[in-house]
Design a protein around this motif. Sequence first.
Motif, mmCIF file in Angstrom:
data_model
loop_
_atom_site.group_PDB
_atom_site.id
_atom_site.type_symbol
_atom_site.label_atom_id
_atom_site.label_comp_id
_atom_site.label_asym_id
_atom_site.label_seq_id
_atom_site.Cartn_x
_atom_site.Cartn_y
_atom_site.Cartn_z
ATOM 1 N N THR A 115 -59.596 0.288 7.655
ATOM 2 C CA THR A 115 -61.230 0.179 7.375
ATOM 3 C C THR A 115 -61.675 0.176 8.019
ATOM 4 O O THR A 115 -63.166 0.319 8.208
ATOM 5 C CB THR A 115 -61.337 -0.197 6.090
ATOM 6 O OG1 THR A 115 -61.530 -1.352 5.643
ATOM 7 C CG2 THR A 115 -60.435 0.358 4.792
ATOM 8 N N ARG A 116 -60.803 0.031 9.920
ATOM 9 C CA ARG A 116 -62.615 -0.433 10.801
ATOM 10 C C ARG A 116 -62.581 0.580 11.656
ATOM 11 O O ARG A 116 -61.682 1.790 12.098
ATOM 12 C CB ARG A 116 -61.116 -1.294 12.260
ATOM 13 C CG ARG A 116 -60.331 -2.063 11.805
ATOM 14 C CD ARG A 116 -61.616 -3.401 11.409
ATOM 15 N NE ARG A 116 -61.862 -3.147 9.590
ATOM 16 C CZ ARG A 116 -63.338 -3.306 9.510
ATOM 17 N NH1 ARG A 116 -64.150 -4.102 9.926
ATOM 18 N NH2 ARG A 116 -63.577 -3.703 8.070
ATOM 19 N N PRO A 117 -64.393 0.975 11.118
ATOM 20 C CA PRO A 117 -64.680 2.267 12.238
ATOM 21 C C PRO A 117 -64.388 2.559 13.431
ATOM 22 O O PRO A 117 -63.993 1.667 14.136
ATOM 23 C CB PRO A 117 -66.109 1.965 11.897
ATOM 24 C CG PRO A 117 -66.227 0.582 10.901
ATOM 25 C CD PRO A 117 -65.352 0.038 11.025
ATOM 26 N N ARG A 118 -63.638 3.551 13.747
ATOM 27 C CA ARG A 118 -63.671 4.615 15.051
ATOM 28 C C ARG A 118 -62.293 3.962 15.366
ATOM 29 O O ARG A 118 -62.240 4.127 16.431
ATOM 30 C CB ARG A 118 -64.549 4.175 15.959
ATOM 31 C CG ARG A 118 -66.192 4.525 15.550
ATOM 32 C CD ARG A 118 -65.474 6.081 15.275
ATOM 33 N NE ARG A 118 -67.695 6.506 14.891
ATOM 34 C CZ ARG A 118 -67.957 7.328 15.736
ATOM 35 N NH1 ARG A 118 -67.810 7.334 16.612
ATOM 36 N NH2 ARG A 118 -69.488 7.650 15.501
ATOM 37 N N ARG A 177 -53.851 5.546 15.694
ATOM 38 C CA ARG A 177 -52.721 5.787 16.708
ATOM 39 C C ARG A 177 -53.207 4.246 17.548
ATOM 40 O O ARG A 177 -52.075 3.131 18.144
ATOM 41 C CB ARG A 177 -52.636 6.806 17.800
ATOM 42 C CG ARG A 177 -52.053 6.817 19.161
ATOM 43 C CD ARG A 177 -52.303 7.834 19.875
ATOM 44 N NE ARG A 177 -52.050 8.631 18.727
ATOM 45 C CZ ARG A 177 -50.814 9.815 19.807
ATOM 46 N NH1 ARG A 177 -50.173 9.420 20.065
ATOM 47 N NH2 ARG A 177 -50.789 10.919 18.822
ATOM 48 N N PHE A 178 -54.622 4.123 17.267
ATOM 49 C CA PHE A 178 -55.127 2.739 17.801
ATOM 50 C C PHE A 178 -54.770 2.006 17.864
ATOM 51 O O PHE A 178 -54.000 0.889 18.141
ATOM 52 C CB PHE A 178 -56.619 3.059 18.066
ATOM 53 C CG PHE A 178 -57.246 1.045 19.065
ATOM 54 C CD1 PHE A 178 -57.632 1.565 20.214
ATOM 55 C CD2 PHE A 178 -58.501 0.380 18.050
ATOM 56 C CE1 PHE A 178 -58.220 0.329 20.780
ATOM 57 C CE2 PHE A 178 -58.650 0.249 18.388
ATOM 58 C CZ PHE A 178 -58.632 -0.328 20.133
ATOM 59 N N CYS A 179 -54.579 1.633 16.131
ATOM 60 C CA CYS A 179 -54.219 0.472 14.991
ATOM 61 C C CYS A 179 -52.869 0.044 15.582
ATOM 62 O O CYS A 179 -52.594 -1.170 15.673
ATOM 63 C CB CYS A 179 -54.418 0.409 14.053
ATOM 64 S SG CYS A 179 -56.498 0.071 13.611
ATOM 65 N N GLY A 180 -52.083 0.903 15.981
ATOM 66 C CA GLY A 180 -51.067 0.824 15.992
ATOM 67 C C GLY A 180 -50.160 0.098 17.558
ATOM 68 O O GLY A 180 -49.167 -1.191 17.333
ATOM 69 N N GLU A 215 -53.181 -9.359 10.374
ATOM 70 C CA GLU A 215 -52.689 -10.750 9.797
ATOM 71 C C GLU A 215 -54.121 -11.548 11.378
ATOM 72 O O GLU A 215 -54.957 -12.220 11.396
ATOM 73 C CB GLU A 215 -52.568 -11.928 9.195
ATOM 74 C CG GLU A 215 -53.414 -13.145 9.304
ATOM 75 C CD GLU A 215 -52.162 -14.075 7.807
ATOM 76 O OE1 GLU A 215 -53.168 -15.511 8.048
ATOM 77 O OE2 GLU A 215 -51.608 -14.363 7.176
ATOM 78 N N ALA A 216 -52.527 -11.704 12.452
ATOM 79 C CA ALA A 216 -53.426 -12.126 13.688
ATOM 80 C C ALA A 216 -54.087 -11.018 14.483
ATOM 81 O O ALA A 216 -55.162 -11.818 15.333
ATOM 82 C CB ALA A 216 -52.157 -11.911 14.101
ATOM 83 N N ILE A 217 -54.275 -9.911 14.573
ATOM 84 C CA ILE A 217 -55.620 -9.201 14.498
ATOM 85 C C ILE A 217 -57.049 -9.902 14.174
ATOM 86 O O ILE A 217 -57.910 -9.925 14.656
ATOM 87 C CB ILE A 217 -55.409 -7.610 14.783
ATOM 88 C CG1 ILE A 217 -54.405 -7.029 14.827
ATOM 89 C CG2 ILE A 217 -56.655 -6.968 14.681
ATOM 90 C CD1 ILE A 217 -53.962 -5.258 15.168
ATOM 91 N N TRP A 218 -56.756 -10.073 12.702
ATOM 92 C CA TRP A 218 -58.204 -10.021 12.569
ATOM 93 C C TRP A 218 -58.558 -11.704 13.013
ATOM 94 O O TRP A 218 -59.305 -11.729 12.664
ATOM 95 C CB TRP A 218 -57.380 -11.043 10.448
ATOM 96 C CG TRP A 218 -59.068 -10.675 9.826
ATOM 97 C CD1 TRP A 218 -59.972 -10.437 9.017
ATOM 98 C CD2 TRP A 218 -58.998 -12.547 9.357
ATOM 99 N NE1 TRP A 218 -61.305 -10.999 8.592
ATOM 100 C CE2 TRP A 218 -60.366 -12.260 8.323
ATOM 101 C CE3 TRP A 218 -58.614 -13.251 9.279
ATOM 102 C CZ2 TRP A 218 -60.496 -13.334 8.123
ATOM 103 C CZ3 TRP A 218 -58.733 -14.452 8.458
ATOM 104 C CH2 TRP A 218 -59.136 -14.534 7.532
ATOM 105 N N SER A 228 -66.071 -3.882 15.307
ATOM 106 C CA SER A 228 -65.501 -2.955 14.114
ATOM 107 C C SER A 228 -64.794 -4.596 14.163
ATOM 108 O O SER A 228 -63.673 -5.056 12.697
ATOM 109 C CB SER A 228 -64.439 -2.066 14.140
ATOM 110 O OG SER A 228 -64.255 -1.696 13.525
ATOM 111 N N LEU A 229 -63.720 -4.221 15.107
ATOM 112 C CA LEU A 229 -63.386 -5.685 15.209
ATOM 113 C C LEU A 229 -63.735 -7.229 14.695
ATOM 114 O O LEU A 229 -62.947 -8.197 14.768
ATOM 115 C CB LEU A 229 -62.315 -5.432 15.710
ATOM 116 C CG LEU A 229 -61.279 -4.592 16.490
ATOM 117 C CD1 LEU A 229 -60.112 -4.013 18.041
ATOM 118 C CD2 LEU A 229 -59.783 -4.259 15.714
ATOM 119 N N MET A 230 -64.523 -7.275 15.243
ATOM 120 C CA MET A 230 -64.771 -8.726 15.484
ATOM 121 C C MET A 230 -65.599 -9.188 13.584
ATOM 122 O O MET A 230 -65.698 -9.873 13.740
ATOM 123 C CB MET A 230 -66.510 -8.621 16.631
ATOM 124 C CG MET A 230 -65.870 -8.931 18.073
ATOM 125 S SD MET A 230 -64.645 -10.718 17.818
ATOM 126 C CE MET A 230 -62.680 -9.462 17.923
#
Length: 385
Positions: free
Chosen positions: A12-15, A19-22, A32-35, A55-57
């Motif tokens: 649910t991260r905007p934008r 593919r980018f999340c992959g 969890e590591a990304i979070w 968004s990731l922050m």
Amino acid sequence: MTNGIYWLWLATRPRCSARFCGHLLERFGSPEAIWRAEQQEFEDIPRLNKVKMDSLMEKDLTVAQHIEETCRKQDIQIVTLEDERYPQLLREIPDPPLVLYVRGTLPDFTDRVSVSIVGTRKCTRYGKQAAWHFAGNLAQRGVIIVSGMAIGIDGTANRAAIEAGGETVAVLGCGVDVCYPWQHKQLMDDIMQHGAVISEYPPGTEPKGTHFPVRNRIITGLGKGTLIVEAPKKSGALISADLALEQGRDVFAVPGDINRPSSAGCNARIRQGAAELVQEPADILAQYQLTDSRIQRKLQPVKQASIQEMPREKERKKLLRRLEGSEEERTVWCAVHDGQETVDAIVEKTGLPAASVLTALTMLEVGQYIAATESGYQAAADVEL
């Protein structure tokens, strides 16, 4: 905290596209590591802009927790990319959805043939008959039929698979608790009894025009092959065919009348060599009988047969609603039914004043005799005058 929460947070991260999340998952190993990652750990990520970084922050898990609770209450399954229930075929595409929301029973795609069937909403009777013939015969022989539950070819394919006693999956461009198009409420319920409705959009998400081209990659990604039944030169079905080719999947097309614009896209793809011409379900079955012994035992060639008729007219009429309205409303409904989608087109077709047309359209929408879509107005399929 369950691991699923972090999948929902990432999805649910905007934008942040799938593919980018992959790419992020390849770098960090898990949601969890990304979070847990700090800002400096993202700074050398390609295609990372300020919107994505912000968004990731944003580490608040409230939205993810709300989605999880909603799914629990509504009996919606959450299938993440690491879940063993996640179809391997879909994992193989360049941009698999991180999360699938599922209502019904997701078929086991392992060692099964699955065919995605797509086509135009404004299909002819020939197109509906062909979709019914292919989907029904393939489903009878154990093929999983995947489509989009839309008016026209897609919904016909889903329905034919059900009537044949097979399994079918509908991929939605909205939440799985939202029925779109609304005319297909019964079809949606029946699909959940004979397969599943799925989406990458969280529950409650309303349909938007931008969702449907994105969801098409899931439709083609779930099929070993994609069959285009009827499509004009500019159509979403041809976009799906291009996606299937990019995903390394087979593409088949049913040839159509050279004088009908609705068949121009299929005929062009066949001529260009971008789709294999098929005339019978046996043509598709033969393609996959050669590749897997388990499939070969399960599937037998279909004898050549004429196109099957759809449900009998007497049975169909039992499901129809009579249009209760003024003469102007009936006139406007007929114009929409005949393919006039815009107010200007309806005014020109009927000769009625624009104000009268707008009033009639409003009343018809209230009565659910028509629906407003991205391209204009569409007539309900279960209405008779």
